[in-house]
Design a protein around this motif. Sequence first.
Motif, mmCIF file in Angstrom:
data_model
loop_
_atom_site.group_PDB
_atom_site.id
_atom_site.type_symbol
_atom_site.label_atom_id
_atom_site.label_comp_id
_atom_site.label_asym_id
_atom_site.label_seq_id
_atom_site.Cartn_x
_atom_site.Cartn_y
_atom_site.Cartn_z
ATOM 1 N N GLY A 86 10.579 -37.641 29.156
ATOM 2 C CA GLY A 86 11.533 -38.044 30.177
ATOM 3 C C GLY A 86 11.172 -39.396 30.756
ATOM 4 N N ARG A 87 9.880 -39.613 30.950
ATOM 5 C CA ARG A 87 9.411 -40.902 31.463
ATOM 6 C C ARG A 87 9.641 -42.018 30.448
ATOM 7 N N VAL A 88 9.383 -41.727 29.166
ATOM 8 C CA VAL A 88 9.640 -42.719 28.122
ATOM 9 C C VAL A 88 11.103 -43.133 28.139
ATOM 10 N N LEU A 89 12.010 -42.148 28.206
ATOM 11 C CA LEU A 89 13.446 -42.440 28.219
ATOM 12 C C LEU A 89 13.836 -43.250 29.445
ATOM 13 N N GLU A 90 13.305 -42.860 30.599
ATOM 14 C CA GLU A 90 13.618 -43.580 31.842
ATOM 15 C C GLU A 90 13.194 -45.041 31.756
ATOM 16 N N VAL A 91 11.977 -45.274 31.256
ATOM 17 C CA VAL A 91 11.466 -46.642 31.167
ATOM 18 C C VAL A 91 12.277 -47.466 30.168
ATOM 19 N N LEU A 92 12.587 -46.876 29.019
ATOM 20 C CA LEU A 92 13.387 -47.597 28.022
ATOM 21 C C LEU A 92 14.758 -47.961 28.584
ATOM 22 N N ASP A 93 15.356 -47.052 29.355
ATOM 23 C CA ASP A 93 16.654 -47.340 29.967
ATOM 24 C C ASP A 93 16.545 -48.500 30.962
ATOM 25 N N ARG A 94 15.460 -48.535 31.714
ATOM 26 C CA ARG A 94 15.281 -49.615 32.700
ATOM 27 C C ARG A 94 15.023 -50.951 32.011
ATOM 28 N N ILE A 95 14.274 -50.921 30.916
ATOM 29 C CA ILE A 95 14.060 -52.163 30.165
ATOM 30 C C ILE A 95 15.379 -52.663 29.597
ATOM 31 N N ALA A 96 16.174 -51.739 29.040
ATOM 32 C CA ALA A 96 17.478 -52.121 28.485
ATOM 33 C C ALA A 96 18.391 -52.696 29.563
#
Length: 309
Positions: A240-250
Amino acid sequence: MLSRSADSLFWLGRYTERAANVARGLSVALRMAGLSAQLGAEGDEWRSLLIATGCEPAFFEKHEEASQENVVDFLVRDPDNPTGIISCFAAARHNARSVRTALTVDMWGALNDSWNALRHAEFQGERLPGFLEWVRERVLLFNGAAHDTMLRGEPWLFVQLGTALERADNTARLLDVKHHLLAPAQQATVEYAQWQAILQSVSALRAYHWVYKDRLEPAKIAELLILRPELPRSLTACHGRVLEVLDRIAAGQAGRRGECHRMAGELHARLRYGRIEEILSAGLHEYLTDMIMRTAELGNEIEAFYIKA
């Protein structure tokens, strides 16, 4: 951000987390080896630890026996082992130096002071438990400095991305090497102690009792470490944290996305809506092996999209 900076920050997060995970594993293996000896039970804690860290093939290229002395030396100081504690700190410091201006004074100080002390640290014999606890504390200090002092920009996000991905891989590997202990079985003293050891490896023994308010049960341990989002080291929480961070980078790059974003979303959805009964009936080992493979593939896709592109 330049790809080489993203690479250094991503691996800074991974290497610091890996050093702490190896220290956690060694601490638990040390306790369990002593307990097995007291109870006259056959134990293979040291070989299990090598498997969990992914070091077994490299270890047996240099050693014939997985004794405590050999395994501790290999996982702490052997320069040929990139997963060893000293090697991880050296790699983390190297990456930190290459992005020194992106880090805060507190972050650099925590890491650099740890490296300077580590080169002269004693870890043989009775000093080993204290040394391993010190390693964990130094990584916690670095993580705390990052949380408290680092700007929430892309550098912060790439450190967090590496940390979360490494943590997910470690939890899956730990569970996989001990998956046979989480199948229905007689609750012998050694087995119960092994269940405690699994939870202690991820600092979750007290969390288990808080969530379930019950004695240890294999299915509940597996559920906690795989599916419960409240536990920071569960697979669901990590991905969940990986997905959240990737979304914020995008979001910070005008919505630019790649295969890594799709994979991260798919993995998290699978975990978020998973049921432990279905996982256990289909085979815990098969499930965890697949998660380890998918986590590695996700890491490769992140590097391909953000670092090697």
